[in-house]
Enzyme design. Structure first.
Site, PDB file in Angstrom:
ATOM      1  N   ASP A 137      33.203 -23.396  95.280  1.00  0.00           N
ATOM      2  CA  ASP A 137      33.513 -22.057  95.788  1.00  0.00           C
ATOM      3  C   ASP A 137      35.020 -21.861  95.958  1.00  0.00           C
ATOM      4  O   ASP A 137      35.459 -20.921  96.611  1.00  0.00           O
ATOM      5  CB  ASP A 137      32.783 -21.820  97.124  1.00  0.00           C
ATOM      6  CG  ASP A 137      33.182 -22.832  98.202  1.00  0.00           C
ATOM      7  OD1 ASP A 137      34.019 -23.721  97.928  1.00  0.00           O
ATOM      8  OD2 ASP A 137      32.661 -22.731  99.329  1.00  0.00           O
ATOM      9  N   HIS A 139      37.065 -23.980  97.481  1.00  0.00           N
ATOM     10  CA  HIS A 139      37.663 -24.538  98.703  1.00  0.00           C
ATOM     11  C   HIS A 139      38.589 -25.704  98.387  1.00  0.00           C
ATOM     12  O   HIS A 139      38.443 -26.392  97.376  1.00  0.00           O
ATOM     13  CB  HIS A 139      36.613 -24.886  99.765  1.00  0.00           C
ATOM     14  CG  HIS A 139      35.784 -26.097  99.525  1.00  0.00           C
ATOM     15  ND1 HIS A 139      34.417 -26.071  99.464  1.00  0.00           N
ATOM     16  CD2 HIS A 139      36.128 -27.404  99.376  1.00  0.00           C
ATOM     17  CE1 HIS A 139      33.959 -27.291  99.284  1.00  0.00           C
ATOM     18  NE2 HIS A 139      34.967 -28.123  99.228  1.00  0.00           N
TER      19      HIS A 139
HETATM   20  C1  GLP Z   1      34.469 -31.839  99.567  1.00  0.00           C
HETATM   21  C2  GLP Z   1      35.847 -32.275 100.032  1.00  0.00           C
HETATM   22  C3  GLP Z   1      36.934 -31.735  99.143  1.00  0.00           C
HETATM   23  C4  GLP Z   1      36.549 -31.928  97.687  1.00  0.00           C
HETATM   24  C5  GLP Z   1      35.315 -31.123  97.376  1.00  0.00           C
HETATM   25  C6  GLP Z   1      34.846 -31.283  95.939  1.00  0.00           C
HETATM   26  O1  GLP Z   1      33.930 -30.781 100.239  1.00  0.00           O
HETATM   27  N1  GLP Z   1      36.132 -31.942 101.382  1.00  0.00           N
HETATM   28  O2  GLP Z   1      38.172 -32.380  99.430  1.00  0.00           O
HETATM   29  O3  GLP Z   1      37.595 -31.521  96.853  1.00  0.00           O
HETATM   30  O4  GLP Z   1      34.273 -31.517  98.239  1.00  0.00           O
HETATM   31  O5  GLP Z   1      34.064 -32.434  95.825  1.00  0.00           O
HETATM   32  P1  GLP Z   1      33.637 -33.129  94.481  1.00  0.00           P
HETATM   33  O6  GLP Z   1      34.853 -33.763  93.955  1.00  0.00           O
HETATM   34  O7  GLP Z   1      32.605 -34.120  94.873  1.00  0.00           O
HETATM   35  O8  GLP Z   1      33.126 -32.051  93.608  1.00  0.00           O
END
Ligand code: GLP
Length: 261
Positions: A137, A139
């Site tokens: 999303d 973030h």
């Molecule tokens: C989590 C972490 C983030 C990370 C995101 C994406 O919520 N707090 O720092 O970038 O997820 O995660 P992934 O790399 O597993 O897709």
């Protein structure tokens, strides 16, 4: 912002490991900003592999700061970000636990945990290189859509989408905490070099919005457009929605060797 199109997650891991190693070689007491999630794992595996092979620099003097932490997990929970970073990276690099900091989720100190973390970051002179992933999303760390672009470390509530995305690390959705402590977007922008990693088709839309869309709290990662030194390492699938992908490729292919990332 420099977008570097790479072949896949493993190549992203190698290039990101090169960046980290070169910072630590230049500055053995470097401050590393660490991210969790699946995306940085190939980078961490590569750093550990090189370290074990005796090829990497010494990490004895570095300090590490985690981006974020869950609130409400029992002490020592394996999915806490403190435990995750120790298991996936810092223990294997021989970095003492006392040199790895994270926002403190203990219930008694929650009200001023953000301020204390900001002070700790300031006391070491800030982060030299910060690894980042991106949520589906948009973030960044745990700054969900709508987060203030000027935010500092504080407690936040996860969106349902993020809790579902992260449920794979837990036994069930119910076990994923609702609350977290996270560096703010302004905290992240203080790091001297930001390295955003994105792999897989699930990130394509969010990445395009972050890199080529308007700067907006609706896509927190778009705040990176304000930073003077951002490197975006992206594989084919995650880069598929970028309008200027061909241009990024040309720029990277023609990059002078002396320049580095
Ligand atoms: C989590 C972490 C983030 C990370 C995101 C994406 O919520 N707090 O720092 O970038 O997820 O995660 P992934 O790399 O597993 O897709």
């Amino acid at each position: 912002m420099e977008v570097v199109p790479l072949a896949g997650a493993e190549e992203i891991g190698r290039v990101a490991a090169d960046v980290i190693e070169s910072v630590v070689r230049r500055r053995p007491e470097a401050v590393l900003g660490l991210a969790t999630g699946s995306t940085p794992l190939p980078t961490y595996r590569e750093l550990v592999r090189r370290h074990r092979a005796g090829e990497g620099p010494s990490y004895r003097r570095v300090r590490c700061f985690n981006l974020d932490e869950y609130v409400g997990l029992p002490d020592g929970h394996p999915e806490s970000y403190r435990a995750t970073i120790a298991r996936e990276l810092t223990d294997d690099l021989g970095i003492e636990p006392g040199r790895v900091a994270g926002p403190d989720p203990s219930p008694a100190g929650l009200a001023d945990a953000g301020e204390r973390y900001e002070a700790a970051l300031e006391a070491v002179g800030g982060v030299d290189v910060q690894l980042l992933g991106i949520g589906s999303d948009g973030h960044l760390a745990f700054n969900e859509p709508g987060s203030s672009l000027g935010s500092l470390t504080r407690i936040k509530t996860l969106t349902e989408q993020t809790r579902q995305d992260n449920a794979r690390f837990f036994g069930s959705l119910e076990e994923v905490p609702h609350h977290v402590l996270t560096q703010g977007l302004a905290t992240i922008l203080r790091a001297r070099h930001l390295v955003l990693l994105a792999s897989g088709a699930g990130k394509a839309e969010a990445l395009a919005a972050a890199v080529e869309g308007p700067v907006s709290a609706s896509c927190p990662a778009s705040v990176l457009q304000h930073h003077p030194h951002v490197t975006v390492l992206v594989d084919d699938a995650a880069g598929a929605r970028l309008d200027r992908l061909d241009h990024y490729r040309e720029v990277y292919d023609a990059k002078p060797a002396w320049q580095g990332l």
